[in-house]
Scaffold this active site. Sequence first.
Site, short mmCIF file in Angstrom:
data_model
loop_
_atom_site.label_atom_id
_atom_site.label_comp_id
_atom_site.label_asym_id
_atom_site.label_seq_id
_atom_site.Cartn_x
_atom_site.Cartn_y
_atom_site.Cartn_z
N SER A 189 -1.82 3.71 1.64
CA SER A 189 -1.76 2.25 1.58
C SER A 189 -0.32 1.78 1.84
CB SER A 189 -2.29 1.76 0.23
OG SER A 189 -2.51 0.38 0.23
N GLU B 281 -13.12 1.11 2.90
CA GLU B 281 -11.83 0.67 2.34
C GLU B 281 -11.97 -0.63 1.54
OE1 GLU B 281 -8.81 2.04 2.62
OE2 GLU B 281 -8.92 3.46 4.30
N HIS C 159 -11.12 2.30 -0.82
CA HIS C 159 -9.67 2.49 -0.73
C HIS C 159 -9.18 3.29 -1.93
CE1 HIS C 159 -5.76 1.21 0.87
NE2 HIS C 159 -5.37 0.86 -0.35
#
Length: 524
Positions: A191, A311, A405
């Site tokens: 990320s 995600e 995610h």
Amino acid sequence: MAADQADPVVSTPHGALRGRYERGVAVFRGIPYAQPPFGPRRFRPPEPLPPWDGVRDAGAFGPTPPKPPYSEAFAPYLSDPVIPGDDILNLNVWTPAPDPAARLPVLVWLHGGALTRGSSAVPVYDGHAFARDGVVCVSLNYRLGVEGYGLFPDAPANPGLRDQIAALAWVHETIEAFGGDPGRITLFGQSAGAISIGALLAAPQTRGMVRRAVLQSGPPEAAERTRVRRMVRRMASRLRIPATAEAFAAVDRDLLLRTQAEVGRLSSPVIGGPAFGIVVDGDVVPRDPLEALLDGAAPGVDLMTGWTRDEHRLWLVPGGLMERLDRLGAVALAGAMARCRCGSEVPRGYRVLRPEAGTADLVGDLVTDHLLRIPLHRLADARTEPSYVYEFAWPSRLPGLGACHALELGFVFDTGEVPESRRLAGEGAPQDLADALHWAWVRFAADGDPGWQRWDATHPVRVFGDPAPDAQDPLAHTAHGPRDRELALWTRDALTPSPVGTPPGTELRTAVRRFRRAGGLRRR
């Protein structure tokens, strides 16, 4: 390892360090790599740490950077411990052999958290398994939020990124003392950590320090300066102070964190909004990192990049935003079109390809492809050095999250047994899948080959956790172009440029207002 074995002691150019032996590997925690960034050093570039005398204890994690807590919606899923103290620019080392002659591969971890949360003390990021399997693992802290990425007229930009550069220089200079090979340093991050790696690879100051890099669920990018300035100005307005580093430095830290959380509470990777980010500054970020890498920056660096299948579900499931977007229907799709600046033919094409998907999943996939998968495809296409691409597809045991995610992190670190991993994965995460993912990272760090076909014109993607019916490996298979039909919809003709004179993000802010009026946003 004998119970009475003496603690490991390592001599570095900065001074001697005493670590601990834990489960057969040597661990050194809380090692400072720069001076505390407070007082006269606040909002300034990191300053070198003077050498110390004697042996410094490195048995415990160091202080974590100032950061607001996660909201009630996200706190059940994400761990973010707080360790008080000013000496926040610190790092940790796990090594199987604290011996300069070992010359082992090195993995350097940069955590995610939207550049506002996270630290190296999160239990999911424990580096023991990497050291157990022959890799020296390093994790580090860096300044976050307004302290690390605020944009001011009286201070250099990107102090958090400058922290990372200082930590990387420390590793390159010092890791040999811990058994690492400074010529085989692999950066890996997820990320915001992956976004940071994109900037680090393109930074002139890191040339020659990195051999390989893994970008997990984050593309190389630079934030719009106006977006970051807007965040700072809104904070200044609430605090009733000038939007300068000098004025912000005089504000109580806890008040600054509360104000930052209030201003950013309606922002989201899916919806957008004011946020902190890495900006082009003419120094450590001389140009947009993606464009620099597409033009050949970071020569000789092997890449592995990838994403999770769902995600967006981490951002939409907590707080019930999935259901709200599904109810909003066309309004939600209009917001996604504004966020991605695309014409209606793009979401229409996604609907044809995925007739069973709800509106929220279509919005999430549109934004994810626009912000993440398309840049990573472009990057893999442009590189002459070896590139490898993966997709993590195993769905969480928790309702609604899917392969969201950050779900892959407990598998990459092989820390599925810690409670903090189960908060996102649920009970019963498969150990054999963790073995497969973890060893791919180990192999890539060791020799640059994670164990599947390198990227070429056929677009091979290694899919973990969703085996094809005819796959020989029940844990993973290689699919060729699994996202190509969707990404082909993003032609130049399908993109809608902003009208002349329209400030960046105007269409998005209009769409967000429509979301708010319809009740489509809640506090994060």
